[in-house]
Design a protein around this motif. Structure first.
Motif, PDB file in Angstrom:
ATOM      1  N   UNK A 164      34.699  43.669  36.228  1.00 38.15           N
ATOM      2  CA  UNK A 164      35.311  44.300  35.056  1.00 38.15           C
ATOM      3  C   UNK A 164      34.330  45.282  34.420  1.00 38.15           C
ATOM      4  N   UNK A 165      33.080  44.870  34.275  1.00 35.68           N
ATOM      5  CA  UNK A 165      32.075  45.741  33.664  1.00 35.68           C
ATOM      6  C   UNK A 165      31.871  47.014  34.483  1.00 35.68           C
ATOM      7  N   UNK A 166      31.822  46.889  35.791  1.00 33.63           N
ATOM      8  CA  UNK A 166      31.602  48.049  36.653  1.00 33.63           C
ATOM      9  C   UNK A 166      32.750  49.045  36.527  1.00 33.63           C
ATOM     10  N   UNK A 240      42.252  18.587  26.278  1.00 34.22           N
ATOM     11  CA  UNK A 240      43.110  19.703  25.868  1.00 34.22           C
ATOM     12  C   UNK A 240      42.875  20.898  26.798  1.00 34.22           C
ATOM     13  N   UNK A 241      43.895  21.364  27.521  1.00 29.65           N
ATOM     14  CA  UNK A 241      43.702  22.514  28.412  1.00 29.65           C
ATOM     15  C   UNK A 241      43.215  23.747  27.660  1.00 29.65           C
ATOM     16  N   UNK A 242      42.313  24.482  28.291  1.00 24.91           N
ATOM     17  CA  UNK A 242      41.804  25.730  27.716  1.00 24.91           C
ATOM     18  C   UNK A 242      42.765  26.875  28.015  1.00 24.91           C
ATOM     19  N   UNK A 243      42.809  27.849  27.128  1.00 30.34           N
ATOM     20  CA  UNK A 243      43.651  29.021  27.344  1.00 30.34           C
ATOM     21  C   UNK A 243      43.129  29.833  28.525  1.00 30.34           C
ATOM     22  N   UNK A 244      44.047  30.344  29.325  1.00 28.59           N
ATOM     23  CA  UNK A 244      43.698  31.190  30.464  1.00 28.59           C
ATOM     24  C   UNK A 244      44.075  32.628  30.126  1.00 28.59           C
ATOM     25  N   UNK A 245      43.110  33.533  30.273  1.00 28.38           N
ATOM     26  CA  UNK A 245      43.329  34.952  29.963  1.00 28.38           C
ATOM     27  C   UNK A 245      43.314  35.756  31.254  1.00 28.38           C
ATOM     28  N   UNK A 246      44.079  36.847  31.269  1.00 33.22           N
ATOM     29  CA  UNK A 246      44.291  37.585  32.518  1.00 33.22           C
ATOM     30  C   UNK A 246      43.545  38.916  32.553  1.00 33.22           C
ATOM     31  N   UNK A 247      42.406  39.001  31.862  1.00 39.03           N
ATOM     32  CA  UNK A 247      41.675  40.256  31.810  1.00 39.03           C
ATOM     33  C   UNK A 247      41.146  40.726  33.150  1.00 39.03           C
ATOM     34  N   UNK A 248      40.783  39.788  34.022  1.00 36.90           N
ATOM     35  CA  UNK A 248      40.260  40.194  35.334  1.00 36.90           C
ATOM     36  C   UNK A 248      41.335  40.934  36.124  1.00 36.90           C
ATOM     37  N   UNK A 249      42.537  40.387  36.164  1.00 34.82           N
ATOM     38  CA  UNK A 249      43.626  41.061  36.879  1.00 34.82           C
ATOM     39  C   UNK A 249      43.987  42.386  36.204  1.00 34.82           C
ATOM     40  N   UNK A 250      43.984  42.390  34.876  1.00 34.29           N
ATOM     41  CA  UNK A 250      44.328  43.599  34.126  1.00 34.29           C
ATOM     42  C   UNK A 250      43.447  44.775  34.524  1.00 34.29           C
ATOM     43  N   UNK A 251      42.154  44.507  34.718  1.00 29.78           N
ATOM     44  CA  UNK A 251      41.213  45.596  35.006  1.00 29.78           C
ATOM     45  C   UNK A 251      41.072  45.853  36.502  1.00 29.78           C
ATOM     46  N   UNK A 253      43.067  44.508  39.104  1.00 28.82           N
ATOM     47  CA  UNK A 253      44.282  44.468  39.913  1.00 28.82           C
ATOM     48  C   UNK A 253      44.371  43.266  40.831  1.00 28.82           C
ATOM     49  N   UNK A 254      43.416  42.341  40.735  1.00 26.89           N
ATOM     50  CA  UNK A 254      43.444  41.129  41.562  1.00 26.89           C
ATOM     51  C   UNK A 254      43.224  39.913  40.673  1.00 26.89           C
ATOM     52  N   UNK A 255      43.626  38.735  41.135  1.00 29.15           N
ATOM     53  CA  UNK A 255      43.414  37.542  40.301  1.00 29.15           C
ATOM     54  C   UNK A 255      41.945  37.156  40.217  1.00 29.15           C
ATOM     55  N   UNK A 256      41.625  36.406  39.189  1.00 28.57           N
ATOM     56  CA  UNK A 256      40.263  35.895  39.037  1.00 28.57           C
ATOM     57  C   UNK A 256      39.960  34.884  40.137  1.00 28.57           C
ATOM     58  N   UNK A 257      38.683  34.786  40.484  1.00 26.01           N
ATOM     59  CA  UNK A 257      38.231  33.860  41.535  1.00 26.01           C
ATOM     60  C   UNK A 257      38.278  32.422  41.002  1.00 26.01           C
ATOM     61  N   UNK A 258      38.895  31.493  41.737  1.00 22.27           N
ATOM     62  CA  UNK A 258      38.948  30.108  41.259  1.00 22.27           C
ATOM     63  C   UNK A 258      37.599  29.409  41.347  1.00 22.27           C
ATOM     64  N   UNK A 259      37.424  28.380  40.519  1.00 23.97           N
ATOM     65  CA  UNK A 259      36.168  27.638  40.493  1.00 23.97           C
ATOM     66  C   UNK A 259      35.879  26.991  41.838  1.00 23.97           C
ATOM     67  N   UNK A 260      36.898  26.583  42.563  1.00 26.43           N
ATOM     68  CA  UNK A 260      36.680  25.958  43.871  1.00 26.43           C
ATOM     69  C   UNK A 260      35.914  26.898  44.798  1.00 26.43           C
ATOM     70  N   UNK A 261      36.255  28.189  44.763  1.00 27.10           N
ATOM     71  CA  UNK A 261      35.539  29.146  45.618  1.00 27.10           C
ATOM     72  C   UNK A 261      34.124  29.364  45.099  1.00 27.10           C
ATOM     73  N   UNK A 262      33.976  29.417  43.759  1.00 23.41           N
ATOM     74  CA  UNK A 262      32.628  29.545  43.198  1.00 23.41           C
ATOM     75  C   UNK A 262      31.760  28.379  43.677  1.00 23.41           C
ATOM     76  N   UNK A 263      32.286  27.167  43.634  1.00 17.61           N
ATOM     77  CA  UNK A 263      31.520  25.989  44.059  1.00 17.61           C
ATOM     78  C   UNK A 263      31.130  26.093  45.525  1.00 17.61           C
ATOM     79  N   UNK A 264      32.020  26.581  46.354  1.00 14.78           N
ATOM     80  CA  UNK A 264      31.699  26.751  47.781  1.00 14.78           C
ATOM     81  C   UNK A 264      30.569  27.770  47.963  1.00 14.78           C
ATOM     82  N   UNK A 265      30.632  28.859  47.210  1.00 15.33           N
ATOM     83  CA  UNK A 265      29.629  29.918  47.330  1.00 15.33           C
ATOM     84  C   UNK A 265      28.251  29.452  46.836  1.00 15.33           C
ATOM     85  N   UNK A 266      28.245  28.506  45.897  1.00 19.63           N
ATOM     86  CA  UNK A 266      26.996  28.028  45.294  1.00 19.63           C
ATOM     87  C   UNK A 266      26.620  26.626  45.762  1.00 19.63           C
ATOM     88  N   UNK A 267      27.215  26.182  46.848  1.00 23.58           N
ATOM     89  CA  UNK A 267      26.987  24.809  47.310  1.00 23.58           C
ATOM     90  C   UNK A 267      25.501  24.515  47.542  1.00 23.58           C
TER      91      UNK A 267
END
Length: 271
Positions: A164-166, A240-251, A253-267
């Protein structure tokens, strides 16, 4: 045109720098304790501004209200046209100045938006990288100590914040915009722990601790004011579920990366 990327040792800054370089941008990294080809920049030391800002037209800036006024004056004098500020979702809450984290980021945002320099505010929620605080205990004992295992977050990948920053830095259409970022789903700490366990291929269990023990642990690395704020948040969102915001897709055009993939990348960090 050179883009200055501050916070050179941070994971978000590293991802911003990497993507900008891949896109062919001229990048200068800067930080308080620079490494490699980074230059020194400390908002508390105006003497470090000139070299860091020489030839710079755009800046990716970590929120730091102390010293930001002098830095913004120097940036404007150096010809900086646009600053993308890494702020926090807490700055967009109903009463952001009621807690130390929100007040910190609001102060930085207000200084920037009043500076006369074009701006973009990037407000991520909980970073997925916060889970790395569990790494030592997972490696040593296969446990995550927690007083609030039911607390929910919607953790956002550092790569998504950087993406998003880029885009904000490279596309002038994002000037004057504010983006709220989270990951794609709300997860409890217990669910996040389970996803880390799956990524590393070994069991990880929650070890219950008291609120007082949790506060003492947080105070050691964040200080008492921030620790109290974090404890209050975790208590409020326990179950209490946290609110989910769609800013990543907005900027992007793709969905945000799920935590499961982050965990795999940082295993490797947890093994």
């Amino acid at each position: 045109m050179t883009i200055l990327v501050t916070g050179a040792r941070g994971r978000v800054s590293a991802a911003v720098r990497s993507e900008l370089t891949e896109r062919g941008a001229a990048v200068r990294a800067a930080g308080r304790q620079p490494e490699g080809d980074a230059v020194r920049l400390d908002l508390a030391e105006p003497g470090t501004f000139k070299a860091a800002l020489d030839g710079v037209r755009k800046v990716f800036l970590y929120a730091e209200p102390s010293g930001i006024g002098a830095f913004l004056d120097a940036a404007r004098a150096a010809g900086v046209e646009h600053i993308v500020l890494l702020s926090s979702l807490s700055a967009g809450e109903k009463d952001p100045e009621s807690n130390v984290i929100g007040a910190f980021h609001v102060a930085a945002e207000r200084a920037l938006t009043a500076s006369g320099i074009d701006w973009t505010l990037v407000r991520p929620g909980s970073f997925a990288t916060n889970a790395l605080q569990w790494a030592p205990s997972i490696r040593a004992e296969g446990v995550v100590p927690s007083a609030f295992p039911g607390t929910h977050n919607a953790p956002v990948h550092e790569r998504d914040i950087a993406a998003v920053a880029v885009r904000a830095l490279l596309d002038d259409a994002h000037r004057g915009a504010t983006y709220h970022l989270t990951g794609p789903e709300s997860l409890s700490e217990e669910q996040m722990t389970g996803l880390v366990a799956r990524a590393i291929g070994k069991p990880v269990r929650i070890e219950p601790i008291s609120r007082e023990e949790e506060l003492a642990r947080l105070t050691r690395f964040a200080g008492p004011a921030i620790a109290e704020t974090l404890i209050a948040y975790r208590a409020e969102y326990d179950g209490v579920p946290a609110a989910v915001r769609d800013g990543v897709r907005e900027v992007t055009g793709r969905p945000a990366v799920p935590f499961a993939r982050w965990a795999q990348e940082h295993a490797a960090d947890f093994r």
